[in-house]
Each structure stands twice: as C-alpha cells, then as structure tokens.
Design a protein around this motif. Structure first.
Motif, PDB file in Angstrom:
ATOM      1  N   THR A   2      34.040  43.338  44.332  1.00  0.00           N
ATOM      2  CA  THR A   2      32.999  42.927  43.406  1.00  0.00           C
ATOM      3  C   THR A   2      31.648  42.898  44.107  1.00  0.00           C
ATOM      4  O   THR A   2      31.535  42.430  45.234  1.00  0.00           O
ATOM      5  CB  THR A   2      33.314  41.527  42.845  1.00  0.00           C
ATOM      6  OG1 THR A   2      34.601  41.556  42.235  1.00  0.00           O
ATOM      7  CG2 THR A   2      32.278  41.116  41.819  1.00  0.00           C
ATOM      8  N   LEU A   4      28.055  41.801  45.335  1.00  0.00           N
ATOM      9  CA  LEU A   4      27.503  40.499  45.675  1.00  0.00           C
ATOM     10  C   LEU A   4      26.407  40.133  44.679  1.00  0.00           C
ATOM     11  O   LEU A   4      25.478  40.908  44.440  1.00  0.00           O
ATOM     12  CB  LEU A   4      26.936  40.543  47.094  1.00  0.00           C
ATOM     13  CG  LEU A   4      26.258  39.281  47.617  1.00  0.00           C
ATOM     14  CD1 LEU A   4      27.275  38.149  47.748  1.00  0.00           C
ATOM     15  CD2 LEU A   4      25.595  39.557  48.965  1.00  0.00           C
ATOM     16  N   ARG A   5      26.518  38.944  44.106  1.00  0.00           N
ATOM     17  CA  ARG A   5      25.475  38.429  43.226  1.00  0.00           C
ATOM     18  C   ARG A   5      24.383  37.802  44.085  1.00  0.00           C
ATOM     19  O   ARG A   5      24.674  37.036  45.000  1.00  0.00           O
ATOM     20  CB  ARG A   5      26.014  37.377  42.260  1.00  0.00           C
ATOM     21  CG  ARG A   5      27.060  37.864  41.280  1.00  0.00           C
ATOM     22  CD  ARG A   5      27.454  36.744  40.315  1.00  0.00           C
ATOM     23  NE  ARG A   5      26.338  36.399  39.453  1.00  0.00           N
ATOM     24  CZ  ARG A   5      26.108  36.956  38.263  1.00  0.00           C
ATOM     25  NH1 ARG A   5      26.923  37.887  37.797  1.00  0.00           N
ATOM     26  NH2 ARG A   5      25.077  36.588  37.535  1.00  0.00           N
ATOM     27  N   THR A 207      35.888  30.893  43.111  1.00  0.00           N
ATOM     28  CA  THR A 207      34.685  31.559  43.598  1.00  0.00           C
ATOM     29  C   THR A 207      34.021  30.770  44.722  1.00  0.00           C
ATOM     30  O   THR A 207      34.212  29.563  44.857  1.00  0.00           O
ATOM     31  CB  THR A 207      33.670  31.772  42.471  1.00  0.00           C
ATOM     32  OG1 THR A 207      33.280  30.498  41.945  1.00  0.00           O
ATOM     33  CG2 THR A 207      34.270  32.630  41.365  1.00  0.00           C
ATOM     34  N   THR A 209      30.180  30.219  46.309  1.00  0.00           N
ATOM     35  CA  THR A 209      28.734  30.378  46.181  1.00  0.00           C
ATOM     36  C   THR A 209      28.084  29.668  47.350  1.00  0.00           C
ATOM     37  O   THR A 209      28.517  28.575  47.722  1.00  0.00           O
ATOM     38  CB  THR A 209      28.224  29.775  44.857  1.00  0.00           C
ATOM     39  OG1 THR A 209      28.863  30.432  43.759  1.00  0.00           O
ATOM     40  CG2 THR A 209      26.718  29.894  44.717  1.00  0.00           C
ATOM     41  N   GLY A 260      28.093  37.605  52.187  1.00  0.00           N
ATOM     42  CA  GLY A 260      28.987  38.266  51.247  1.00  0.00           C
ATOM     43  C   GLY A 260      30.245  38.777  51.927  1.00  0.00           C
ATOM     44  O   GLY A 260      31.350  38.655  51.390  1.00  0.00           O
ATOM     45  N   GLN A 265      30.839  35.242  46.786  1.00  0.00           N
ATOM     46  CA  GLN A 265      30.573  36.119  45.642  1.00  0.00           C
ATOM     47  C   GLN A 265      29.110  36.041  45.215  1.00  0.00           C
ATOM     48  O   GLN A 265      28.563  36.994  44.673  1.00  0.00           O
ATOM     49  CB  GLN A 265      31.449  35.745  44.447  1.00  0.00           C
ATOM     50  CG  GLN A 265      32.892  36.170  44.551  1.00  0.00           C
ATOM     51  CD  GLN A 265      33.726  35.175  45.331  1.00  0.00           C
ATOM     52  OE1 GLN A 265      33.373  34.004  45.447  1.00  0.00           O
ATOM     53  NE2 GLN A 265      34.835  35.628  45.871  1.00  0.00           N
ATOM     54  N   THR A 266      28.487  34.878  45.455  1.00  0.00           N
ATOM     55  CA  THR A 266      27.088  34.666  45.083  1.00  0.00           C
ATOM     56  C   THR A 266      26.350  34.035  46.249  1.00  0.00           C
ATOM     57  O   THR A 266      26.812  33.047  46.820  1.00  0.00           O
ATOM     58  CB  THR A 266      26.967  33.740  43.855  1.00  0.00           C
ATOM     59  OG1 THR A 266      27.703  34.303  42.756  1.00  0.00           O
ATOM     60  CG2 THR A 266      25.520  33.551  43.445  1.00  0.00           C
TER      61      THR A 266
END
Length: 289
Positions: A2, A4-5, A207, A209, A260, A265-266
């Motif tokens: 996924t 990286l936000r 997740t 963050t 990341g 993920q964020t």
C-alpha cells in the motif's frame, strides 16, 4: 504494498482562524491527511476537525488525539458519528490517555489510565457500530446507551490509540484499530510499537500512524532543533535518539520513506519553522521525484 499516506498537522500553536485556508491549500497540494490536535488550553479537536472537513472535499482528517479522561465516551461517539454522517469516509479518530499533569489540572485524572482508555475505546467503537452499549468497568459506567444516528455501516470511522508506553502500545493492539505514535519516534521505535500491538492481539489490519517533526532548509533548522530538544525531554531520551525529518527536501523525504519502510501506513509531518506550506511543497516534490 500500500502506498504511504502523507499527512500534515495543523500545529496547536497556529491560530485556528487560519485552519480553513490551510486545509484547502494542503488539499490542493495533494496531501492525503490533515491532522488536528486537542491539547489542554489550545484548540478543540472535534470542532477543528469539523472546520477542516467543511473547508475541503476529499482530504481525510485525523483527530490527534482526544484525551479519554476529558471526554465522555458517549459524547465523543456522538460527535464522531455526526461528522461521519456528514463527511463519510473522511475521518479517523485518535484517542489517548491525555497528559497526566493536564488531566490533574482539570480534575479528571483516572485511578487507572489503562483501564479508562481500554473501556473508552471499547465503548466508542461499539456505539459507532450502532450497538447498544453497557459498561460496568473499573472506570466507566454506561447503562444502555445507543446512537440514534450512527455512521453508515460502510463508513464507520477508524478509532486508533495515541499511546507511548509499552503497556499502552499492547492495549492499542487489543482495543483499537490502529496505533498513533508520537513525534520523535524513528524506524526502530515503529518496529517496537508494531511488536507490542501484536502482543496485544493486533491483526494484519491494525494500522500504524506516526507524527514526525519536519524542517527543510537552514531557515527551519533552529525551530526544528528546539522542537526536538523539547520533545526529547518529554520522552526522556537524548536528542540524538529523537527522530526528525530535517535537512534538504530530499533528506527529509528519505526520512519519511524510512518511517514507511518500518511499517507506518501514514506519516504526518509537524512542520517547524517559517513557510510551512513551502516546506511541505518541497518535500512532496522530492517524494514524487
């Protein structure tokens, strides 16, 4: 894997009157998230999230974080649900212990911060799922509360735990849908946080963050050093062990990528120094290069 936000924090020191314009500007830059802060004496987190959501069209807004002792879980769930009904799919809610000293200042410090946070997370998540919630816990008493307007079933906001200590990180894995890691924590800290959450029972969908200080260029360097020094003191670690994304835009971008690669993920940048939008633009350009 996924993508990286990349998020940015609206710093608590900035005038809330500037939040709508800032939110629109970072949305135009292509940032994924805007995170607002709820620290005692600064801004209200739910009201700030509402302002940011109302000023934008696609940006995801994060609440980082609501102190569990300061907010009734029923009221917190009502507020989150209202935003989720109006702005479905665009909110993530962080909940944490709150700074112990601040909680004492307002007379809400719990006997057991761990119990209160776990009971709060369970109650808020149940209410957001549309359940009728009863809690007879160590810290909470809730008797048959149910939301009349819960979020749509396919748009229930993620509820994550903003925590630091090993026991709290395990609690996040047990009771929350994700872990929010504070500024100053680097890649190795994220591996530790992930392992602790897994010991608590976190699955693959849990997740991670992370907030990180960011300062690009010589003009931002003094503010970045000051932020890192202050946070190192709060964390009880040396400044050399306190992570930040600094230097050139490329060096800062590489630091974000390293977070990341360590499992985040964020990654949410807390920009230090002058021209925060300019700094952010440079880093985004480097990340996309």
């Amino acid at each position: 894997m996924t993508a990286l936000r990349i998020g940015v924090m609206y710093d608590r020191s900035w005038d809330p009157a500037g939040l709508p314009a800032f939110a629109r500007e970072v949305e135009a830059l292509g940032v994924d998230d805007l995170w607002v802060v709820e620290d005692l004496g600064w801004n209200g987190g739910i009201s700030a999230a509402a302002v940011a959501l109302g000023a934008t069209e696609r940006l995801r807004v994060g609440l980082g974080i609501a102190p569990a002792p300061l907010r009734s879980p029923a009221l917190l769930a009502m507020e989150i649900a209202t935003l989720a009904r109006v702005f479905p799919g665009r909110l993530v809610a962080g909940v944490g212990h709150g700074v112990r000293e601040w909680m004492r200042q307002v007379g809400v410090a719990p006997r057991s911060p761990l119990a209160l946070l776990e009971e709060t997370l369970g109650a808020v998540r149940g209410l957001l799922r549309g359940e009728r919630v009863t809690v007879d816990g160590r810290e909470l008493r809730i008797d048959g509360v149910e939301l009349v307007h819960p979020p749509a079933k396919d748009a229930v906001p993620q509820v994550i735990a903003g925590v630091v200590s090993p026991r709290s990180l395990e609690l996040a894995g047990r009771a929350a849908q994700g872990t929010l890691v504070a500024e100053g924590h680097g890649p190795q800290d994220l591996h530790t946080a992930r392992a602790a959450a897994q010991r608590g029972g976190a699955g693959a969908d849990h997740t991670l963050t992370v907030f990180t200080f960011l300062g690009v260029g010589d003009a931002a360097a003094p503010a970045l050093r000051e932020a890192v020094a202050g946070h190192a003191e709060w964390l009880g670690r040396d400044t050399s062990e306190t992570f930040a994304a600094g230097g050139t835009a490329q060096e800062a971008a590489d630091a974000l990528r390293a977070l990341g690669a360590a499992g985040a993920q964020t990654v949410v940048a807390r920009v230090c120094g002058p021209e925060p939008l300019g700094q952010l633009r440079e880093v985004l350009t480097a990340l996309r290069g």
